[in-house]
Design a protein around this motif. Structure first.
Motif, PDB file in Angstrom:
ATOM      1  N   THR A  57      22.027  73.671  62.936  1.00  0.00           N
ATOM      2  CA  THR A  57      20.591  73.829  63.156  1.00  0.00           C
ATOM      3  C   THR A  57      19.969  74.753  62.111  1.00  0.00           C
ATOM      4  O   THR A  57      18.860  74.503  61.647  1.00  0.00           O
ATOM      5  N   GLU A  58      20.697  75.783  61.720  1.00  0.00           N
ATOM      6  CA  GLU A  58      20.172  76.740  60.736  1.00  0.00           C
ATOM      7  C   GLU A  58      19.849  76.056  59.410  1.00  0.00           C
ATOM      8  O   GLU A  58      18.896  76.447  58.734  1.00  0.00           O
ATOM      9  N   PHE A  59      20.629  75.058  59.032  1.00  0.00           N
ATOM     10  CA  PHE A  59      20.365  74.331  57.791  1.00  0.00           C
ATOM     11  C   PHE A  59      18.999  73.661  57.860  1.00  0.00           C
ATOM     12  O   PHE A  59      18.199  73.747  56.928  1.00  0.00           O
ATOM     13  N   TRP A  60      18.721  72.975  58.974  1.00  0.00           N
ATOM     14  CA  TRP A  60      17.446  72.267  59.108  1.00  0.00           C
ATOM     15  C   TRP A  60      16.288  73.252  59.216  1.00  0.00           C
ATOM     16  O   TRP A  60      15.179  72.967  58.740  1.00  0.00           O
ATOM     17  N   GLU A  61      16.530  74.420  59.807  1.00  0.00           N
ATOM     18  CA  GLU A  61      15.491  75.455  59.849  1.00  0.00           C
ATOM     19  C   GLU A  61      15.175  75.932  58.436  1.00  0.00           C
ATOM     20  O   GLU A  61      14.007  76.137  58.091  1.00  0.00           O
ATOM     21  N   LEU A  62      16.197  76.099  57.608  1.00  0.00           N
ATOM     22  CA  LEU A  62      16.006  76.488  56.216  1.00  0.00           C
ATOM     23  C   LEU A  62      15.198  75.426  55.465  1.00  0.00           C
ATOM     24  O   LEU A  62      14.254  75.751  54.735  1.00  0.00           O
TER      25      LEU A  62
END
Length: 118
Positions: A57-62
């Motif tokens: 999820t952190e990747f897509w938030e970035l």
């Protein structure tokens, strides 16, 4: 318009692979991490593609934050025309990140089969 599958697309050759419990669990874990069935995971490997794990999820938030920065620079273009160059750099960076993180990485099946024949 015919919906018949071409001969190449028909999957009618079953294979049997014997795995121990540890290998079986590893296959299931790898396939699940990539969002694929074990069969599709193996098909991708046979095609010379090494499936990548689904990004966290952190990747897509970035990625979303980078798009926000991109949009902010886009609003500056009428006042600061060189901001368009920065927008292009951000777009290229986002595309590169997505490709390296989500697309299967290629490897040469031919090289592997040649090595096995030696």
């Amino acid at each position: 318009m015919s919906r018949e599958k071409s001969e190449k697309e028909v999957r009618n050759v079953p294979i049997t692979v014997r795995l121990n419990e540890e290998e079986h669990e590893k296959l299931k874990q790898c396939a699940a991490a990539c969002g694929l069935s074990a069969a599709e995971f193996m098909r991708q490997l046979c095609k010379g593609n090494a499936p990548q794990p689904k990004p966290k999820t952190e990747f897509w938030e970035l990625i979303n934050k980078l798009y926000e920065v991109h949009d902010a620079f886009k609003k500056c273009v009428p006042y600061y025309p060189t901001a368009a160059e920065i927008c292009k750099e951000i777009e290229d960076f986002i595309l590169e990140l997505q490709q390296k993180t989500t697309l299967p990485q290629r490897f040469s099946v031919e090289e592997l089969t040649e090595q096995g024949a030696v």
